[in-house]
Design a protein around this motif. Structure first.
Motif, PDB file in Angstrom:
ATOM      1  N   LEU A  77       0.880  -1.176   0.000  1.00  0.00           N
ATOM      2  CA  LEU A  77       0.000   0.000   0.000  1.00  0.00           C
ATOM      3  C   LEU A  77       0.911   1.217   0.000  1.00  0.00           C
ATOM      4  CD1 LEU A  77      -2.811   1.478   0.534  1.00  0.00           C
ATOM      5  CD2 LEU A  77      -2.206   1.319   2.961  1.00  0.00           C
ATOM      6  N   ALA A  78       0.679   2.136  -0.891  1.00  0.00           N
ATOM      7  CA  ALA A  78       1.516   3.338  -0.926  1.00  0.00           C
ATOM      8  C   ALA A  78       0.723   4.538  -1.417  1.00  0.00           C
ATOM      9  CB  ALA A  78       2.722   3.124  -1.842  1.00  0.00           C
ATOM     10  N   VAL A  79       1.024   5.678  -0.807  1.00  0.00           N
ATOM     11  CA  VAL A  79       0.449   6.946  -1.250  1.00  0.00           C
ATOM     12  C   VAL A  79       1.608   7.915  -1.424  1.00  0.00           C
ATOM     13  CG1 VAL A  79      -1.010   8.892  -0.562  1.00  0.00           C
ATOM     14  CG2 VAL A  79      -1.800   6.553  -0.146  1.00  0.00           C
ATOM     15  N   ARG A  84      -0.084  12.681   1.193  1.00  0.00           N
ATOM     16  CA  ARG A  84      -0.412  11.843   2.355  1.00  0.00           C
ATOM     17  C   ARG A  84      -1.275  12.626   3.349  1.00  0.00           C
ATOM     18  NH1 ARG A  84       5.423   8.831   2.976  1.00  0.00           N
ATOM     19  NH2 ARG A  84       5.236   7.728   0.984  1.00  0.00           N
ATOM     20  N   GLY A  85      -1.986  11.887   4.197  1.00  0.00           N
ATOM     21  CA  GLY A  85      -2.812  12.528   5.225  1.00  0.00           C
ATOM     22  C   GLY A  85      -4.114  13.074   4.681  1.00  0.00           C
ATOM     23  N   GLN A  86      -4.482  12.674   3.471  1.00  0.00           N
ATOM     24  CA  GLN A  86      -5.749  13.140   2.867  1.00  0.00           C
ATOM     25  C   GLN A  86      -6.726  11.984   2.698  1.00  0.00           C
ATOM     26  OE1 GLN A  86      -5.034  15.460  -0.724  1.00  0.00           O
ATOM     27  NE2 GLN A  86      -3.171  16.351   0.155  1.00  0.00           N
ATOM     28  N   LYS A  87      -6.489  10.929   3.456  1.00  0.00           N
ATOM     29  CA  LYS A  87      -7.385   9.759   3.435  1.00  0.00           C
ATOM     30  C   LYS A  87      -7.409   9.026   2.090  1.00  0.00           C
ATOM     31  CE  LYS A  87      -9.712  10.870   7.515  1.00  0.00           C
ATOM     32  NZ  LYS A  87      -8.664  10.507   8.476  1.00  0.00           N
ATOM     33  N   ILE A  88      -6.351   9.177   1.325  1.00  0.00           N
ATOM     34  CA  ILE A  88      -6.284   8.416   0.070  1.00  0.00           C
ATOM     35  C   ILE A  88      -6.007   6.948   0.390  1.00  0.00           C
ATOM     36  CG2 ILE A  88      -5.010   8.133  -2.104  1.00  0.00           C
ATOM     37  CD1 ILE A  88      -4.598  11.228  -1.995  1.00  0.00           C
ATOM     38  N   GLY A  89      -5.117   6.711   1.365  1.00  0.00           N
ATOM     39  CA  GLY A  89      -4.874   5.336   1.800  1.00  0.00           C
ATOM     40  C   GLY A  89      -6.171   4.683   2.261  1.00  0.00           C
ATOM     41  N   GLU A  90      -6.920   5.424   3.034  1.00  0.00           N
ATOM     42  CA  GLU A  90      -8.213   4.921   3.535  1.00  0.00           C
ATOM     43  C   GLU A  90      -9.157   4.576   2.380  1.00  0.00           C
ATOM     44  OE1 GLU A  90      -9.903   7.129   6.824  1.00  0.00           O
ATOM     45  OE2 GLU A  90     -11.879   7.060   5.898  1.00  0.00           O
ATOM     46  N   ASP A 113       1.320  -1.732  10.427  1.00  0.00           N
ATOM     47  CA  ASP A 113       1.172  -1.127  11.744  1.00  0.00           C
ATOM     48  C   ASP A 113      -0.285  -1.201  12.196  1.00  0.00           C
ATOM     49  OD1 ASP A 113       1.152   0.520  13.966  1.00  0.00           O
ATOM     50  OD2 ASP A 113       2.670   1.854  13.118  1.00  0.00           O
ATOM     51  N   TYR A 116      -2.416   1.859  12.286  1.00  0.00           N
ATOM     52  CA  TYR A 116      -3.026   2.328  11.033  1.00  0.00           C
ATOM     53  C   TYR A 116      -4.213   1.452  10.628  1.00  0.00           C
ATOM     54  CZ  TYR A 116      -3.554   4.075   6.270  1.00  0.00           C
ATOM     55  OH  TYR A 116      -4.076   4.628   5.122  1.00  0.00           O
ATOM     56  N   TYR A 117      -4.030   0.142  10.660  1.00  0.00           N
ATOM     57  CA  TYR A 117      -5.044  -0.759  10.073  1.00  0.00           C
ATOM     58  C   TYR A 117      -6.245  -1.032  10.984  1.00  0.00           C
ATOM     59  CZ  TYR A 117      -1.949  -1.435   6.145  1.00  0.00           C
ATOM     60  OH  TYR A 117      -1.186  -1.219   5.033  1.00  0.00           O
ATOM     61  N   ARG A 119      -8.205   0.975  12.388  1.00  0.00           N
ATOM     62  CA  ARG A 119      -9.331   1.879  12.086  1.00  0.00           C
ATOM     63  C   ARG A 119     -10.216   1.357  10.953  1.00  0.00           C
ATOM     64  NH1 ARG A 119      -5.736   6.990  10.517  1.00  0.00           N
ATOM     65  NH2 ARG A 119      -4.375   5.937  12.006  1.00  0.00           N
TER      66      ARG A 119
HETATM   67  C1  LIG Z   1       0.832   4.392   5.004  1.00  0.00           C
HETATM   68  C2  LIG Z   1       0.324   5.282   3.867  1.00  0.00           C
HETATM   69  C3  LIG Z   1      -0.120   4.433   2.701  1.00  0.00           C
HETATM   70  C4  LIG Z   1      -0.864   6.093   4.399  1.00  0.00           C
HETATM   71  O1  LIG Z   1      -1.444   6.828   3.318  1.00  0.00           O
HETATM   72  P1  LIG Z   1      -2.354   8.128   3.585  1.00  0.00           P
HETATM   73  O2  LIG Z   1      -3.156   8.412   2.364  1.00  0.00           O
HETATM   74  O3  LIG Z   1      -1.536   9.228   4.141  1.00  0.00           O
HETATM   75  O4  LIG Z   1      -3.315   7.558   4.718  1.00  0.00           O
HETATM   76  P2  LIG Z   1      -4.631   8.195   5.280  1.00  0.00           P
HETATM   77  O5  LIG Z   1      -4.734   9.633   4.886  1.00  0.00           O
HETATM   78  O6  LIG Z   1      -5.759   7.298   4.996  1.00  0.00           O
HETATM   79  O7  LIG Z   1      -4.357   8.094   6.837  1.00  0.00           O
HETATM   80  C5  LIG Z   1      -3.435   8.972   7.403  1.00  0.00           C
HETATM   81  C6  LIG Z   1      -3.351   8.670   8.890  1.00  0.00           C
HETATM   82  O8  LIG Z   1      -2.649   7.440   9.063  1.00  0.00           O
HETATM   83  C7  LIG Z   1      -1.571   7.642   9.940  1.00  0.00           C
HETATM   84  N1  LIG Z   1      -0.496   6.741   9.559  1.00  0.00           N
HETATM   85  C8  LIG Z   1       0.172   6.685   8.404  1.00  0.00           C
HETATM   86  N2  LIG Z   1       1.089   5.693   8.445  1.00  0.00           N
HETATM   87  C9  LIG Z   1       0.962   5.137   9.653  1.00  0.00           C
HETATM   88  C10 LIG Z   1       1.633   4.093  10.301  1.00  0.00           C
HETATM   89  N3  LIG Z   1       2.614   3.405   9.723  1.00  0.00           N
HETATM   90  N4  LIG Z   1       1.244   3.797  11.558  1.00  0.00           N
HETATM   91  C11 LIG Z   1       0.266   4.465  12.170  1.00  0.00           C
HETATM   92  N5  LIG Z   1      -0.404   5.463  11.608  1.00  0.00           N
HETATM   93  C12 LIG Z   1      -0.044   5.796  10.365  1.00  0.00           C
HETATM   94  C13 LIG Z   1      -1.203   9.103   9.750  1.00  0.00           C
HETATM   95  O9  LIG Z   1      -0.518   9.585  10.876  1.00  0.00           O
HETATM   96  C14 LIG Z   1      -2.587   9.735   9.644  1.00  0.00           C
HETATM   97  O10 LIG Z   1      -3.182   9.825  10.925  1.00  0.00           O
HETATM   98  P3  LIG Z   1      -4.381  10.845  11.245  1.00  0.00           P
HETATM   99  O11 LIG Z   1      -5.556  10.429  10.401  1.00  0.00           O
HETATM  100  O12 LIG Z   1      -4.614  10.659  12.698  1.00  0.00           O
HETATM  101  O13 LIG Z   1      -3.842  12.183  10.857  1.00  0.00           O
HETATM  102  C15 LIG Z   1       1.432   6.290   3.414  1.00  0.00           C
HETATM  103  O14 LIG Z   1       1.905   6.962   4.545  1.00  0.00           O
HETATM  104  C16 LIG Z   1       2.612   5.634   2.685  1.00  0.00           C
HETATM  105  O15 LIG Z   1       2.553   5.396   1.485  1.00  0.00           O
HETATM  106  N6  LIG Z   1       3.716   5.346   3.394  1.00  0.00           N
HETATM  107  C17 LIG Z   1       4.911   4.769   2.779  1.00  0.00           C
HETATM  108  C18 LIG Z   1       4.701   3.347   2.354  1.00  0.00           C
HETATM  109  C19 LIG Z   1       4.240   2.484   3.513  1.00  0.00           C
HETATM  110  O16 LIG Z   1       4.803   2.510   4.605  1.00  0.00           O
HETATM  111  N7  LIG Z   1       3.178   1.710   3.275  1.00  0.00           N
HETATM  112  C20 LIG Z   1       2.546   0.887   4.302  1.00  0.00           C
HETATM  113  C21 LIG Z   1       2.975  -0.507   4.173  1.00  0.00           C
HETATM  114  S1  LIG Z   1       2.094  -1.497   5.360  1.00  0.00           S
END
Ligand SMILES: CC(C)(COP(=O)(O)OP(=O)(O)OC[C@H]1O[C@@H](n2cnc3c(N)ncnc32)[C@H](O)[C@@H]1OP(=O)(O)O)[C@@H](O)C(=O)NCCC(=O)NCCS
Length: 168
Positions: A77-79, A84-90, A113, A116-117, A119
């Protein structure tokens, strides 16, 4: 941002996103290999107005105790850092879970982590007596139930597809 299923022309843009999102090229190479081997059950992309991929979630088949129970693994999973932080991962995760549910898959596992998951409804796999082959991942290995009866008679070793074995 448009969230949709991956199509053929996305491959180069997905590759580029993965290479800049992770420390090494391992995730990009993993996805290439999964695609080549026909093991990408589902890919979900987030694209900008120009069609550039800024977010990606891949799902591939996993086996439970050597048996195919219609479970898949979420990885990678990557954004893109810039958005980041715009709920695209979500959105990528929810879109993936919705589509997999429609297709009749039973469960989704992930190594990541829990902060993260959790939620999204992922829970500890260890609580269901499920584990994966990597040492020290008990807390990180999680599972999401799609089918009501997914965990009935389900415990033991969850094996990711062969290309994941590059991660020692
Ligand atoms: C993890 C990732 C995909 C999240 O994408 P995103 O679009 O920013 O996620 P969302 O906007 O849906 O969620 C952001 C929230 O997740 C939290 N978050 C991000 N990575 C986290 C982590 N590893 N552990 C805990 N919380 C995390 C942020 O702090 C943020 O918290 P908030 O809602 O309280 O502000 C992005 O940070 C990423 O690409 N990271 C690098 C690659 C990676 O580590 N991938 C995960 C492999 S399991």
């Amino acid at each position: 941002m448009l969230i949709r299923t991956e199509i053929g022309v996305d491959a180069a843009s997905i590759d580029s996103l993965l290479r800049r999102s992770f420390k090494t090229d391992a995730e990009a190479e993993l996805v290439q290999q999964l695609r080549e081997d026909g093991l990408l059950t589902l890919g979900v992309v987030a694209t900008d107005d120009e069609g550039q991929v800024l977010g990606y979630a891949a799902f591939s088949p996993v086996m439970l105790q050597g048996e195919d129970r219609n479970w898949v693994g979420l990885a990678p999973l990557a954004v893109d850092e810039s958005v980041r932080g715009q709920k695209i991962g979500e959105q990528l995760i929810y879109a993936g879970l919705d589509t997999l549910n429609e297709f009749g898959y039973s469960a989704v596992v992930v190594l990541g982590d829990p902060a993260y998951y959790n939620r999204f409804g992922f829970e500890s796999a260890a609580r269901h007596a499920l584990h994966c082959r990597w040492q020290g991942t008990e807390a990180a290995f999680q599972v999401y139930r799609l089918a009501e009866d997914a965990f009935v008679g389900a415990e033991g070793l969850v094996e990711f597809a062969e290309p994941f074995n590059r991660f020692a």
